[in-house]
Every structure is written in C-alpha cells, then in structure tokens.
Design an enzyme around this catalytic site. Structure first.
Site, PDB file in Angstrom:
ATOM      1  N   LYS A 182      -0.294 -38.402 -20.436  1.00 45.67           N
ATOM      2  CA  LYS A 182       0.134 -37.596 -21.591  1.00 45.67           C
ATOM      3  C   LYS A 182       1.262 -36.713 -21.087  1.00 45.67           C
ATOM      4  O   LYS A 182       1.032 -35.679 -20.468  1.00 45.67           O
ATOM      5  CB  LYS A 182      -1.043 -36.753 -22.099  1.00 45.67           C
ATOM      6  CG  LYS A 182      -1.020 -36.456 -23.581  1.00 45.67           C
ATOM      7  CD  LYS A 182       0.160 -35.621 -24.048  1.00 45.67           C
ATOM      8  CE  LYS A 182      -0.039 -34.140 -23.812  1.00 45.67           C
ATOM      9  NZ  LYS A 182       1.192 -33.360 -24.099  1.00 45.67           N
ATOM     10  N   GLU A 258      -2.919 -28.758 -10.348  1.00 43.05           N
ATOM     11  CA  GLU A 258      -1.798 -28.034  -9.748  1.00 43.05           C
ATOM     12  C   GLU A 258      -1.320 -27.043 -10.812  1.00 43.05           C
ATOM     13  O   GLU A 258      -0.786 -27.444 -11.840  1.00 43.05           O
ATOM     14  CB  GLU A 258      -0.697 -29.011  -9.332  1.00 43.05           C
ATOM     15  CG  GLU A 258      -1.182 -29.904  -8.203  1.00 43.05           C
ATOM     16  CD  GLU A 258      -0.242 -31.054  -7.852  1.00 43.05           C
ATOM     17  OE1 GLU A 258       0.792 -31.211  -8.528  1.00 43.05           O
ATOM     18  OE2 GLU A 258      -0.549 -31.779  -6.910  1.00 43.05           O
ATOM     19  N   CYS A 292       7.264 -24.376 -10.271  1.00 43.94           N
ATOM     20  CA  CYS A 292       6.002 -23.703  -9.938  1.00 43.94           C
ATOM     21  C   CYS A 292       6.084 -23.029  -8.576  1.00 43.94           C
ATOM     22  O   CYS A 292       5.401 -22.045  -8.325  1.00 43.94           O
ATOM     23  CB  CYS A 292       4.871 -24.716  -9.952  1.00 43.94           C
ATOM     24  SG  CYS A 292       5.187 -26.107  -8.857  1.00 43.94           S
ATOM     25  N   GLU A 394       2.953 -14.652 -14.227  1.00 44.94           N
ATOM     26  CA  GLU A 394       3.947 -15.720 -14.076  1.00 44.94           C
ATOM     27  C   GLU A 394       4.858 -15.744 -15.307  1.00 44.94           C
ATOM     28  O   GLU A 394       4.390 -15.796 -16.433  1.00 44.94           O
ATOM     29  CB  GLU A 394       3.250 -17.084 -13.940  1.00 44.94           C
ATOM     30  CG  GLU A 394       4.241 -18.204 -13.722  1.00 44.94           C
ATOM     31  CD  GLU A 394       3.604 -19.593 -13.708  1.00 44.94           C
ATOM     32  OE1 GLU A 394       2.797 -19.895 -14.597  1.00 44.94           O
ATOM     33  OE2 GLU A 394       3.923 -20.386 -12.805  1.00 44.94           O
TER      34      GLU A 394
HETATM   35  P1  NAD Z   1       1.150 -26.246 -20.067  1.00 40.22           P
HETATM   36  O1  NAD Z   1      -0.144 -25.937 -19.406  1.00 40.22           O
HETATM   37  O2  NAD Z   1       1.520 -25.475 -21.271  1.00 40.22           O
HETATM   38  O3  NAD Z   1       1.201 -27.761 -20.520  1.00 40.22           O
HETATM   39  C1  NAD Z   1       1.037 -28.809 -19.590  1.00 40.22           C
HETATM   40  C2  NAD Z   1       0.501 -30.032 -20.291  1.00 40.22           C
HETATM   41  O4  NAD Z   1      -0.816 -29.762 -20.753  1.00 40.22           O
HETATM   42  C3  NAD Z   1       1.312 -30.472 -21.506  1.00 40.22           C
HETATM   43  O5  NAD Z   1       1.395 -31.881 -21.496  1.00 40.22           O
HETATM   44  C4  NAD Z   1       0.458 -29.991 -22.665  1.00 40.22           C
HETATM   45  O6  NAD Z   1       0.637 -30.736 -23.846  1.00 40.22           O
HETATM   46  C5  NAD Z   1      -0.936 -30.170 -22.105  1.00 40.22           C
HETATM   47  N1  NAD Z   1      -1.968 -29.352 -22.734  1.00 40.22           N
HETATM   48  C6  NAD Z   1      -1.864 -28.107 -23.229  1.00 40.22           C
HETATM   49  N2  NAD Z   1      -3.063 -27.670 -23.691  1.00 40.22           N
HETATM   50  C7  NAD Z   1      -3.948 -28.670 -23.482  1.00 40.22           C
HETATM   51  C8  NAD Z   1      -5.334 -28.833 -23.732  1.00 40.22           C
HETATM   52  N3  NAD Z   1      -6.068 -27.867 -24.305  1.00 40.22           N
HETATM   53  N4  NAD Z   1      -5.930 -29.993 -23.369  1.00 40.22           N
HETATM   54  C9  NAD Z   1      -5.207 -30.973 -22.780  1.00 40.22           C
HETATM   55  N5  NAD Z   1      -3.891 -30.889 -22.530  1.00 40.22           N
HETATM   56  C10 NAD Z   1      -3.260 -29.743 -22.856  1.00 40.22           C
HETATM   57  O7  NAD Z   1       2.251 -26.120 -18.929  1.00 40.22           O
HETATM   58  P2  NAD Z   1       3.825 -26.256 -19.078  1.00 40.22           P
HETATM   59  O8  NAD Z   1       4.302 -25.076 -19.876  1.00 40.22           O
HETATM   60  O9  NAD Z   1       4.167 -27.622 -19.519  1.00 40.22           O
HETATM   61  O10 NAD Z   1       4.320 -26.106 -17.559  1.00 40.22           O
HETATM   62  C11 NAD Z   1       4.544 -24.877 -16.953  1.00 40.22           C
HETATM   63  C12 NAD Z   1       3.343 -24.454 -16.126  1.00 40.22           C
HETATM   64  O11 NAD Z   1       3.043 -25.488 -15.187  1.00 40.22           O
HETATM   65  C13 NAD Z   1       3.590 -23.225 -15.284  1.00 40.22           C
HETATM   66  O12 NAD Z   1       2.443 -22.418 -15.313  1.00 40.22           O
HETATM   67  C14 NAD Z   1       3.796 -23.777 -13.879  1.00 40.22           C
HETATM   68  O13 NAD Z   1       3.523 -22.890 -12.840  1.00 40.22           O
HETATM   69  C15 NAD Z   1       2.870 -24.932 -13.898  1.00 40.22           C
HETATM   70  N6  NAD Z   1       3.263 -25.906 -12.871  1.00 40.22           N
HETATM   71  C16 NAD Z   1       2.520 -26.010 -11.723  1.00 40.22           C
HETATM   72  C17 NAD Z   1       2.885 -26.901 -10.726  1.00 40.22           C
HETATM   73  C18 NAD Z   1       2.100 -27.018  -9.446  1.00 40.22           C
HETATM   74  O14 NAD Z   1       2.311 -27.978  -8.724  1.00 40.22           O
HETATM   75  N7  NAD Z   1       1.228 -26.090  -9.137  1.00 40.22           N
HETATM   76  C19 NAD Z   1       4.008 -27.711 -10.923  1.00 40.22           C
HETATM   77  C20 NAD Z   1       4.743 -27.586 -12.097  1.00 40.22           C
HETATM   78  C21 NAD Z   1       4.350 -26.688 -13.074  1.00 40.22           C
END
Ligand code: NAD
Length: 491
Positions: A182, A258, A292, A394
């Site tokens: 997804k 992650e 991240c 963050e």
């Molecule tokens: P997000 O959590 O908003 O969304 C990520 C994914 O989760 C999307 O595909 C979204 O549609 C899905 N999603 C959202 N709610 C959901 C639910 N209830 N059930 C299932 N799926 C759901 O994150 P984002 O805004 O896309 O990315 C930014 C975040 O990601 C930041 O917090 C960043 O630090 C983190 N990040 C972490 C790493 C790492 O390796 N630690 C790497 C990249 C990004």
C-alpha cells in the site's frame, strides 16, 4: 509518462485493475499544485483480491521456486529498473517534486540495489545444525530450514517512495514471501511502475501486488486488519504505527516498524568545521527536510556556536528553490499543501515560544507558474528552551533549532531527552570521545563525521518510539523468515 498512464490502478495478480466502487482521488504535483493523475481507491474487495492472489502465488509457482530461480528473477527486476531508469525518475519526480539531481543519485539507484543486495543475502545465509544424543543411546540431527513468513503487508510513506518500498519488497521476495503493497496516497507512481517491471521479467502473477488508497477506513486499514496477512512491515509516523500495531494484535501478526524521529546533531569544537557544516546542512535540509534520518536538533559546543550558526545560515540561504529539472535547484517543495500547513504551524509556534529566527520562517517568493506549489523556506532557530514544541516534536520540514552546550555529559543528556531514538550524527576529531558518546546515545544508528552513509548489509532501525525491529542484510530475515527445526533420528 503519458497522461493515459497517470491513471493509477491497483496491480493484482499481474493485472492492472480499477476499483469496483469507482472511487478515486487526485494525484497532485507539489511543484505547481496541478492535478496530474487519478488514483483508484481500493475498498475491501480489492484488498481481499490482492491478499488472495498473494496467498495463491505463495502456495503455487513462487513457493515452488528454488532460491537460485528466485534470486535470478530479482536480479532481472533490478536490471529492468535500471533499464527504465528515466521512467522511474520521471514518475518519482512528478509525485514528490524533489530535484532530479537528488532522485537520480539516491532514490532510483537504491530502488534497483535493494533487489540485488537481498538476493545476495539470501543466497549466502547459513542455517544451524546440531547433533544430539538420544535417550536410547543413539543420535539425532537437528537442522533449521529458513522458510518465508507468508503474505506480507507493506505500508509505505511518501518521502522516499521507491527506495523505502523496495527496501521491504526486496528482502520479502528474496526470502520467498509474497507481498501486498500500500504505497502512500501522495506517491502512487513508482509502486505501480514496478508492477510493469515484475510482469516484464516474468515474476509470477500474485507475487507482487499493489493496492492504492488512504490509511484509516481505506486500503491501509483494510490491509493491516486482513486476517490472511501474516506480517506487516511499515514505515511512517509513530502514531500511525500505534494504530497498525493495534490492528496487527488481532491474529497475533508480527510487525516491523521504521517510525519517526527527532534526531540530534552534536558538533564538538574540535570537529572539522567545514565537514560538520556540510553534514548538518544536508541532514537538516536534504529532500526539503523530509528524511526520517534528518537532524532537527543541533547542539554546538559553545566556543564555535556563533560561527556555526552563521555558517549554517549561509548554507540555508544558498539553497535555491526551483523546478526539479532546473540545474541549480537546491531544494524542492514539501510533499503537499496539507504538510506545508503542518510545518508552517511549527514555524508559527517557534515564534510564539520566543525563538530567534536566524533565517527563513515562511514561504519563499516563487515565479508565478510555481506559486501554487507547496514551497517553504529552510529555517533555523536559536534561543528556545528544551521544552519548546519545535525542539520536542518531529516536524519533517527543512528546519532545525541550534543550541549551545558546554560539556560532553550535558550534550549526551540533551540528545537522549526525547521519546524517539532513530539516529544521531556526531562531529568530532577525538576518536575516544566518538566511541564514548556513540555507546551512550539511545538510538539505532550513530554516524560519526558523516550522515546518510548506508551499507545495506548493516542493521537499520530505531530505538524507543522510532521503531520495532531491525532491517538490513541478514537482520531483515528475522522478520521476513522463520526457522523451522527438523529433527531426524539416525536409524
Ligand atoms: P504516515 O504514517 O502518515 O503514513 C504512512 C503510510 O501509512 C501511508 O501509506 C498511509 O496511507 C498509511 N496509513 C495511515 N494511517 C493508517 C492506518 N490507520 N492503517 C494503515 N495504514 C495507514 O507517514 P508519512 O507522513 O507518509 O511519512 C512521514 C513519517 O514517516 C515521518 O514520521 C517519518 O519520520 C517517518 N519515516 C520513518 C522512516 C524510518 O526509517 N524510520 C523512514 C521514512 C519516514
């Protein structure tokens, strides 16, 4: 990409299919705010079909392949991504608005490399054997079979779409699993394109599936709650991780997470000054701060504090915002207007909480054609207490707060004073100090005199609220495989 191709359908069982409900939403270019495509939104029917296809492939052709056959196909996947490099580049840049110079050096090459690296890992991983005495005076041999976990749900963010998705799909497929991905609702393109690649090189239908949609009450939630998904790997925000973990609890499905971070950069007075300025500048502003592993808290030893702030200010002001293809573009837009509203709300909070705005703090002047894009100024603050929102939470934008420190113990305490624990960068020429501090920092990754140097064989992941588990090299196999012990009595 042609306009026709910018209708993003799901990829299920080797076919591109639309949503039965007919529901879809806009794909928006963050550079100028134009709608550049339609994304089909999966309902339960499409998620069910994708999971069923993944299960069938697991029990069928994919499950019957030898490791050799599987890894040869994954090498072909990597080669085909490289052959279609320009298509992947155009797709990623259209979705994210990131500079071509960045995506062509990081995102797309890593997307291909992720398949080769994990194909090599799985070919070379040993398993254990033990001989034992049996109660009747005989002997038995135990050996471990490394078997795939099953159908893996892969939930991805938008900041490094192809890179982070293949970082999971690569090891999952190398280990013999099948996947339902997804992608983020903001960045559907490269995951969809990868479906074409899978078909072109002969990966059997059902091995790699993609469902598009949103998170809650949409494709994300339907996939993570699906009872026939055997494990969930997720990259995204910590709060989203909590929701997914709750969904995974039903049926006791394991997770690999992650998550977010509030990473600290520690700059000691003995550091190579220019290298530290360069490294912190990249860590704070690369990918418009949407990494991240980025640094949003910088601590600088007092004797070089003023000089460092001035040097970082000059770097920030030198980053030219512009269209991805333009030579000289130093920074792209944020991913969306919604994300810009969030980041700007932190810019407002910083002012309200008494920050000195060293540079930035708002929206840059852009040419008329780009004014509807989600542009933002790189921003540096000083003068805030450790309790301020922009020091604790963050933001995921091109910004950082810089504070002075006086002693090693003090800066270790400051760096660790956060619920997150993803990474730290440490700038010093004192090797003893480097080792000492690295041991005491509560993070999954600690860089010394560098940032974003990644050997894909090493363990990657976060401590505290920045993640669960480690991926990378053989560590990925802890999540994507299980060991089955076979005990055979010598007759
Ligand atoms: P997000 O959590 O908003 O969304 C990520 C994914 O989760 C999307 O595909 C979204 O549609 C899905 N999603 C959202 N709610 C959901 C639910 N209830 N059930 C299932 N799926 C759901 O994150 P984002 O805004 O896309 O990315 C930014 C975040 O990601 C930041 O917090 C960043 O630090 C983190 N990040 C972490 C790493 C790492 O390796 N630690 C790497 C990249 C990004």
């Amino acid at each position: 990409m042609t306009s026709e191709q910018r209708e993003f359908k799901h990829f299920i069982n080797g076919l591109f299919v639309g949503s039965a409900s007919g529901r879809s939403f806009d794909n928006v270019n963050p550079v100028d705010g134009t709608v550049i495509g339609r994304i089909h939104e999966a309902g339960r029917a499409e998620v069910d079909a994708a999971v069923a296809a993944a299960r069938a492939a697991l029990r069928g052709p994919w499950g019957r392949m030898t490791v050799q056959q599987r890894t040869e196909l994954l090498y072909k996947v990597a080669d085909e991504i490289t052959r279609r490099f320009d298509d992947f580049l155009a797709a990623e840049v259209a979705d994210t608005g990131k500079p071509v110079s960045l995506a062509s050096h990081i995102d797309i090459p890593r997307g291909a490399a992720n398949f080769k690296v994990f194909a090599d890992v799985i070919k070379n991983v040993p398993t254990e054997t033990f001989e034992m005495a049996t109660p009747d005076g005989g002997e038995a041999l135990n050996y471990a079979l490394r078997v795939p976990r099953g159908v893996i749900g892969v939930i991805c963010p938008w900041n490094l779409p192809l890179l982070l998705m293949t970082w999971k799909v690569g090891p999952a497929l190398a280990s013999g699993n099948t996947v339902v991905v997804k992608p983020s609702e903001e960045t559907p393109a490269t995951a969809t394109l990868l479906g074409e690649v899978m078909n072109a090189v002969g990966v059997p239908p059902g091995v790699y599936n993609v469902v598009h949609g949103l998170g809650p009450d949409s494709a994300g939630a339907f996939l993570t709650a699906h009872p026939d998904v055997d494990g969930i790997t997720f990259t995204g925000e910590t709060r989203t991780g909590e929701a997914i973990m709750a969904a995974a609890a039903k049926g006791l499905r394991p997770v690999s997470f992650e998550l977010g971070g509030k990473n600290a950069g520690l700059v000691f007075a003995d550091a190579d000054f220019d290298a530290a300025v360069d490294g912190v500048s990249r860590a704070a502003f690369a990918n418009c701060g949407q990494v991240c592993l980025g640094t949003e808290r910088v601590y600088v030893e007092r004797p070089i504090f003023d000089k460092f702030v001035a040097a970082l200010k000059a770097r920030a002001e030198n980053l030219k915002p512009g269209a991805p293809q333009e030579a000289g573009t130093g920074i792209g837009p944020l991913i969306s207007q919604e994300h810009r509203r969030k980041v700007l709300s932190y810019y407002d909070k910083a002012r309200a909480e008494g920050a000195k705005v060293v540079t930035g703090g708002g929206v840059p002047d852009m040419p008329e054609a780009l004014q509807a894009g989600s542009w933002i100024q790189p921003t540096i603050w000083t003068g805030l207490p450790e309790t301020a929102s922009v020091v604790r939470e963050e933001i995921f934008g091109p910004c950082c707060h810089i504070a002075p420190f006086d002693t090693e113990d003090e800066v270790i305490r400051l760096a660790n004073d956060t619920p997150y624990g993803l990474c730290t960068t440490l700038w010093t020429r004192d090797l003893g100090r480097a080792h000492r501090v690295a041991r005491q920092i509560e993070v999954g990754l600690c860089w010394i005199n560098s940032w974003f140097l990644r050997d894909l064989r090493t363990a990657f992941g976060g401590s505290k609220q920045s993640g669960i588990g480690r991926e990378g090299g053989v560590h990925s196999l802890e999540f994507y495989t299980e060991l089955r012990n076979v005990c055979i009595k010598y007759l």
